[in-house]
Enzyme design. Structure first.
Site, short mmCIF file in Angstrom:
data_model
loop_
_atom_site.label_atom_id
_atom_site.label_comp_id
_atom_site.label_asym_id
_atom_site.label_seq_id
_atom_site.Cartn_x
_atom_site.Cartn_y
_atom_site.Cartn_z
N ASP A 1 18.98 1.30 -24.72
CA ASP A 1 19.05 0.60 -26.00
C ASP A 1 18.07 1.07 -27.06
OD1 ASP A 1 16.80 -0.30 -24.71
OD2 ASP A 1 17.15 -2.44 -25.11
N GLU A 2 17.44 2.20 -26.87
CA GLU A 2 16.49 2.64 -27.89
C GLU A 2 16.35 4.16 -27.91
OE1 GLU A 2 12.33 1.61 -27.30
OE2 GLU A 2 12.74 1.13 -25.20
N ASP B 1 16.53 0.52 -32.31
CA ASP B 1 16.52 -0.41 -31.18
C ASP B 1 17.75 -1.32 -31.29
OD1 ASP B 1 15.82 -1.90 -29.01
OD2 ASP B 1 13.90 -2.60 -29.81
#
Length: 350
Positions: A107-108, A9
């Site tokens: 973002d992950e 993350d």
């Protein structure tokens, strides 16, 4: 060696991308959202740096509220193409590792790995991401996605944390039920009405009682989460969206039915063009109307056959709009298109 699930993350991702472009802002409260003007009504923060979060500004905070809470913050406009490009660079780094990579957004990502030292691998990943993209990330380690997702939250910022079946009770039993991935404030409130306030209490709950309150599928699933269970398979099949939508929040409420219809027509043409550009056919159209102050309603129209014809989609959207009672001011309009899915594909919600 054994199999692990890692959740990578990126830390304050959107803000971090902006700080790379504006290094002079490091250490200052920065808020990203809209066109960067915090005086505009009905615009919200996409993200904020940790310095701004410490002052009560988070994703979804109205920019006017952010300005009141943090008047010395720097407000920047959102730039999705820049974030997409930065995300692509990070995912390319992850794919260089001996792992299955399942991307979950800008973002992950989840990684399926085999190793006897997951912490060492996590630190290698962090180092590679930092060296090649100048971005930092937190890494959660678990037996499944649920555990890994929670663990990355405990690791923030820029840390590594392990949460497995062996340590689940020690780390999670005392926490409130909304600490679990998939349980929000509303569900936690309903659980509290049953006397279930902690993860331990939910884990010990009667499955039949939960099924009676939340349904035969959702009820037992909530207990399943409280036991630390979850999907362990990391899927590398390309993500196939089930649909796409467009919406607009208006600075001033709309009251003229003709203007509302014109706005819906324009949004319908946009989603049709989006579908055609993606090579997808539309099978269902949803119209979303948010009335002042904050009452949201939707209506759907199913098309007779898959299409990318703008006239057909616009007509379906206007048919759906006609089923609304437009007797209140309108602050937001949206049009969503559900796509025809290819055979045997993994799907995800738009």
């Amino acid at each position: 060696m054994r199999t692990w699930v890692l959740h990578v993350d990126l830390d304050q991702f959107i803000a971090a991308v902006e700080l790379l472009r504006h290094p002079e802002l490091r250490g200052r409260p920065v808020v990203v959202g809209g066109d960067g003007d915090p005086t505009r009504p009905r615009t919200v923060a996409a993200t904020a740096t940790y310095e701004a979060r410490a002052r009560g500004v988070h994703s979804g905070t109205p920019l006017r509220t952010a300005l009141r809470r943090c008047p010395d913050a720097v407000f920047l406009p959102s730039d999705p193409p820049a974030y997409e490009a930065a995300s692509a660079r990070v995912m390319a780094v992850l794919r260089d590792f001996p792992a299955d990579v399942e991307v979950w957004g800008w973002d992950e990502a989840f990684l399926g790995v085999r190793t006897d030292d997951p912490e060492a691998l996590a630190r290698d990943i962090q180092r590679a991401v930092r060296e090649r993209t100048e971005l930092s990330c937190s890494v959660g380690i678990g037996d499944n996605k649920h555990q890994a997702k929670l663990a990355s939250g405990f690791a923030k910022p820029a840390g590594v944390h392990r949460l497995t079946g062996d340590t689940w009770a020690e780390q999670m039993n005392h926490r409130p039920t909304d600490a679990l991935w998939g349980i929000g404030a509303k569900t936690a409130g309903k659980l509290a009405e049953l006397g279930l306030r902690t993860v331990a209490e939910l884990a010990a709950a009667d499955p039949a009682g939960l099924a009676g309150r939340f349904g035969p599928t959702n009820g037992p699933w909530l207990r399943y989460l409280a036991l630390g269970k979850g999907e362990a398979e990391v899927v590398t099949t390309p993500w196939i969206p089930r649909g796409h939508s467009r919406e607009t929040t208006y600075r001033e409420d709309l009251t003229d039915p003709a203007e509302i219809a014109a706005q819906i027509s324009g949004l319908a043409r946009q989603v049709t063009a989006d579908a055609a550009g993606a090579g997808r056919a539309i099978i269902r159209v949803t119209v979303k109307v948010r009335f002042a102050p904050f009452l949201t309603r939707t209506r759907q129209t199913t098309l007779p056959s898959p299409t990318t014809d703008p006239r057909t989609v616009t007509g379906a959207a206007l048919d759906a709009l006609a089923r609304f009672d437009l007797n209140r001011p309108v602050r937001l309009l949206g049009v969503g298109a559900a796509y025809q899915m290819p055979a045997r594909t993994r799907t995800a919600s738009p």
